[in-house]
Design a protein around this motif. Structure first.
Motif, mmCIF file in Angstrom:
data_model
loop_
_atom_site.group_PDB
_atom_site.id
_atom_site.type_symbol
_atom_site.label_atom_id
_atom_site.label_comp_id
_atom_site.label_asym_id
_atom_site.label_seq_id
_atom_site.Cartn_x
_atom_site.Cartn_y
_atom_site.Cartn_z
ATOM 1 N N GLU A 47 14.122 -3.394 10.109
ATOM 2 C CA GLU A 47 15.197 -2.513 9.656
ATOM 3 C C GLU A 47 16.548 -3.222 9.605
ATOM 4 O OE1 GLU A 47 14.105 0.781 8.723
ATOM 5 O OE2 GLU A 47 12.344 -0.474 9.006
ATOM 6 N N PRO A 48 16.640 -4.399 8.983
ATOM 7 C CA PRO A 48 17.916 -5.116 8.986
ATOM 8 C C PRO A 48 18.989 -4.398 8.177
ATOM 9 C CG PRO A 48 16.379 -6.163 7.473
ATOM 10 C CD PRO A 48 15.601 -5.111 8.216
ATOM 11 N N THR A 49 20.195 -4.327 8.738
ATOM 12 C CA THR A 49 21.376 -3.863 8.033
ATOM 13 C C THR A 49 22.396 -4.997 8.051
ATOM 14 O OG1 THR A 49 22.407 -2.969 10.027
ATOM 15 C CG2 THR A 49 20.938 -1.504 8.784
ATOM 16 N N ALA A 50 23.555 -4.755 7.493
ATOM 17 C CA ALA A 50 24.568 -5.805 7.446
ATOM 18 C C ALA A 50 25.142 -6.121 8.815
ATOM 19 C CB ALA A 50 25.694 -5.409 6.484
ATOM 20 N N ASP A 51 24.937 -5.223 9.795
ATOM 21 C CA ASP A 51 25.509 -5.502 11.116
ATOM 22 C C ASP A 51 24.495 -5.379 12.248
ATOM 23 O OD1 ASP A 51 25.187 -2.740 11.305
ATOM 24 O OD2 ASP A 51 27.090 -2.452 12.365
ATOM 25 N N TRP A 232 10.865 -7.255 9.547
ATOM 26 C CA TRP A 232 9.906 -6.527 8.720
ATOM 27 C C TRP A 232 10.430 -5.126 8.426
ATOM 28 C CZ3 TRP A 232 3.983 -7.042 9.305
ATOM 29 C CH2 TRP A 232 3.611 -8.390 9.461
ATOM 30 N N ALA A 233 9.988 -4.558 7.309
ATOM 31 C CA ALA A 233 10.147 -3.138 7.010
ATOM 32 C C ALA A 233 8.744 -2.606 6.733
ATOM 33 C CB ALA A 233 11.054 -2.920 5.807
ATOM 34 N N VAL A 234 8.324 -1.618 7.512
ATOM 35 C CA VAL A 234 6.930 -1.184 7.522
ATOM 36 C C VAL A 234 6.825 0.273 7.103
ATOM 37 C CG1 VAL A 234 4.879 -0.896 8.972
ATOM 38 C CG2 VAL A 234 6.420 -2.817 9.375
ATOM 39 N N VAL A 235 5.876 0.560 6.218
ATOM 40 C CA VAL A 235 5.483 1.925 5.909
ATOM 41 C C VAL A 235 3.981 2.044 6.143
ATOM 42 C CG1 VAL A 235 7.336 2.404 4.286
ATOM 43 C CG2 VAL A 235 5.251 1.342 3.445
ATOM 44 N N TRP A 236 3.487 3.279 6.176
ATOM 45 C CA TRP A 236 2.071 3.487 6.445
ATOM 46 C C TRP A 236 1.327 3.935 5.211
ATOM 47 C CZ3 TRP A 236 3.697 7.696 10.444
ATOM 48 C CH2 TRP A 236 4.176 8.826 9.786
ATOM 49 N N ASP A 237 -0.015 3.843 5.298
ATOM 50 C CA ASP A 237 -0.879 4.457 4.297
ATOM 51 C C ASP A 237 -1.861 5.348 5.050
ATOM 52 O OD1 ASP A 237 -1.776 5.113 1.767
ATOM 53 O OD2 ASP A 237 -3.011 3.342 1.535
ATOM 54 N N ASP A 238 -3.134 5.341 4.685
ATOM 55 C CA ASP A 238 -4.060 6.294 5.304
ATOM 56 C C ASP A 238 -4.748 5.780 6.571
ATOM 57 O OD1 ASP A 238 -5.369 4.468 3.632
ATOM 58 O OD2 ASP A 238 -6.923 5.875 3.020
ATOM 59 N N HIS A 239 -5.109 4.487 6.623
ATOM 60 C CA HIS A 239 -5.935 4.028 7.735
ATOM 61 C C HIS A 239 -5.194 3.944 9.065
ATOM 62 C CE1 HIS A 239 -9.677 3.380 5.615
ATOM 63 N NE2 HIS A 239 -9.001 2.834 4.615
ATOM 64 N N GLU A 240 -3.888 4.080 9.050
ATOM 65 C CA GLU A 240 -3.183 4.255 10.312
ATOM 66 C C GLU A 240 -3.573 5.569 10.980
ATOM 67 O OE1 GLU A 240 -0.592 1.357 8.067
ATOM 68 O OE2 GLU A 240 -1.653 3.211 7.560
ATOM 69 N N VAL A 241 -4.217 6.454 10.212
ATOM 70 C CA VAL A 241 -4.704 7.730 10.743
ATOM 71 C C VAL A 241 -6.183 7.889 10.435
ATOM 72 C CG1 VAL A 241 -4.429 10.254 10.710
ATOM 73 C CG2 VAL A 241 -2.426 8.772 10.470
ATOM 74 N N GLN A 242 -6.494 8.146 9.151
ATOM 75 C CA GLN A 242 -7.871 8.413 8.725
ATOM 76 C C GLN A 242 -7.955 8.190 7.224
ATOM 77 O OE1 GLN A 242 -9.863 12.511 8.021
ATOM 78 N NE2 GLN A 242 -10.148 12.122 10.209
ATOM 79 N N ASN A 243 -9.074 7.669 6.760
ATOM 80 C CA ASN A 243 -9.241 7.354 5.348
ATOM 81 C C ASN A 243 -8.957 8.571 4.462
ATOM 82 O OD1 ASN A 243 -10.156 5.732 3.059
ATOM 83 N ND2 ASN A 243 -11.961 7.048 3.059
ATOM 84 N N ASP A 244 -8.055 8.350 3.484
ATOM 85 C CA ASP A 244 -7.774 9.332 2.436
ATOM 86 C C ASP A 244 -7.262 10.680 2.949
ATOM 87 O OD1 ASP A 244 -8.542 7.443 0.629
ATOM 88 O OD2 ASP A 244 -10.357 8.463 -0.073
#
Length: 527
Positions: A47-51, A232-244
């Protein structure tokens, strides 16, 4: 601490845990000798910002630890310096590793200089973590000469080694965008063969299960090194929980049971990622603010999307099914329902406003839409249509295309993952052309292959798809890897980096293809 708290008290609790200042000492003293490495899962920043940015680590329990002592919070010391030897300290302080948050540590730093690199480390007793390298973003008014960006996704543990991350370190990016499927919830089926490595973890359902799954993935030294290389900047998809899964619905028969599982998974995601406390929207992890924006001066504005938390249930999907599958559009009228959304209407409006601001303010060179899957349509020779990608939400895709066309940011690039294949596409104003005239090209799309997860298809089938989709300029499924984007004011260059053999931890890497996008000219060009 009981996590069933009033929302305001809970957010205050999380904010204190992320505070970059002096906090009371609770557990181990600075002089206590430890018999294990409490930082065995490495360090990370994001999560980098300018400061500023977020620094992360997670304290690991020692074998045969007294259960009572493990229920206490630990005071972790941290340092940020201009040099790797920590002779020129910039900031230092203490942070709490709370048991209710899996002993994860989130330190939110502010007051730093823009556009510069720093080094950081953590200390607990006499243990010192690995040294991480991180950086701030350029000032919002600055037009930096370059941004080197890695985008990656999908790292199923047993499908391959993480050699890709070793090469990411060598490529020395400024920022990594991880676009989903950081972990996989699956157990390994009995009798499985042809795996790169194995584990004995069960199908993840509980908070303890998901915490163990992150610990497994984060034990990989190449992944740890990549986290320590840059923010890093991280987002999730399905397998962080359950497929689809979709919003509050999964393949379990009991909705309440699935929501409890999902919330546990979301808590583990927060505990193990360098996210800000402001991503916590309420108690019991019933919601997380995953869609957000990052600005890299005037060069790039990154709109990170969440395509799971708010999406409509997949069209014509049978309740209790383990996957979304594919349908024939003529047999599934629900597919065309204009009320259905992949992002949810609130997030759609948020993204529309962001693209409008990029265009109106005139100080954004590259508008980047970082999301989970392939945006451009894939018409299959069979006539089937996927229901879990944007193909399953055609009205939502049309709305986003209309937003890009109406606001006309200077340059728009979409990035995705999920499908375990490299795709390069021209994003057309009319996703499914209704006339012989060539539709206008609005943007460029680079959808990356996986770090290790298998593609599940053959190149012959992919080639057949390409023949039915002239907007697809490149599509390959055989190799694992990541995308490397070199961005300047005048040009965007994407190099598709692929491993020789993902089953080999020492695999080499090559550039499978390279495409450029010229400033002011939508659409990738092969080089």
């Amino acid at each position: 601490m009981n996590m069933n708290l009033h929302r305001r008290a809970f957010l205050r609790f999380a904010s204190l845990a992320a505070a970059a200042g002096s906090l009371p000492r609770w557990a181990w003293s600075q002089n206590q000798a430890l018999q294990h490495d409490p930082f065995a899962l490495g360090v990370a920043s994001g999560e980098p910002t300018a400061d500023g940015m977020v620094l992360w680590t997670r304290i690991v329990q020692a074998p045969q630890t007294e259960p009572k002592s493990w229920r206490e919070p630990f005071t972790v010391h941290w340092e940020l310096a201009h040099d790797a030897a920590f002779r020129r300290i910039v900031q230092r302080g203490q942070a709490q590793a709370w048991p209710a948050l899996g002993h994860g540590v989130h330190v939110e730093l502010r007051g730093l200089q823009p556009d510069r690199w720093y080094y950081y480390r953590f200390m607990l007793g006499d243990a010192v973590s690995a040294t991480g390298r991180t950086r701030t973003a350029p000032a919002q008014t600055q037009l930096p000469a370059a941004l080197r960006l890695v985008f990656a996704s999908c790292q199923r543990w047993e499908d391959g080694h993480y050699a890709a991350w070793r090469h990411v370190c060598a490529d020395a990016p400024d920022l990594v965008l991880f676009l989903g499927d950081y972990i996989y919830e699956n157990a390994i089926a009995a009798g499985s063969t042809g795996l790169a490595r194995t584990h004995a973890l069960p199908l993840a359902r509980t908070l303890a299960d998901y915490r163990a799954r992150y610990a497994l993935h984060k034990s990989d030294p190449a992944l740890q090194a990549a986290h320590a290389t840059c923010p890093w900047a991280v987002v999730w998809d399905d397998h962080e929980v359950q497929n689809d899964y979709a919003a509050d619905r999964g393949s379990l028969d009991a909705p309440a049971a699935f929501v409890a599982q999902r919330n546990a998974a979301w808590q583990a995601f927060y505990e193990n990622m360098p996210l800000r406390a402001t991503s916590l929207l309420g108690a019991e992890f019933a919601s997380l603010q995953v869609y957000r924006r990052l600005r890299w001066g005037r060069l790039a504005h990154l709109h990170l999307l969440d395509a799971r938390q708010y999406r409509s249930w997949q069209a014509c999907r049978t309740p209790g099914s383990h996957g979304a599958g594919a349908v024939r559009p003529e047999a599934c009228p629900e597919l065309a329902d204009p009320q259905r959304s992949l992002l949810g209407m609130a997030q759609e409006r948020w993204l529309d406003a962001g693209l409008a601001a990029d265009a109106q303010h005139g100080h954004t060179q590259w508008s980047v839409i970082a999301q989970q899957t392939l945006f451009s349509p894939r018409r299959y020779p069979s006539g089937l249509q996927s229901t879990d990608t944007w193909d399953g939400y055609p009205a939502a895709r049309t709305r986003l295309l209309r937003s890009i066309a109406e606001h006309a940011p200077r340059n728009t690039v979409l990035q995705g993952g999920d499908i375990h294949q490299n795709y390069v596409c021209r994003v057309l104003e009319d996703a499914v052309p209704s006339s012989p005239a060539a539709p206008r090209v609005l943007a460029s799309e680079f959808c990356g292959t996986s770090i290790s997860s298998r593609s599940g298809t053959t190149q012959a089938r992919v080639d057949a798809v390409v023949r039915h989709n002239p907007h697809v300029l490149f599509a390959r499924c055989e190799q694992r890897g990541y995308g490397l984007a070199d961005i300047t004011p005048a040009r965007w260059t994407t190099s598709l980096r692929v491993l020789d053999d993902a089953m080999n931890a020492d695999s080499g890497v090559t550039t499978q293809a390279r495409f450029i996008v010229e400033d002011g000219h939508a659409g990738p060009i092969a080089t």
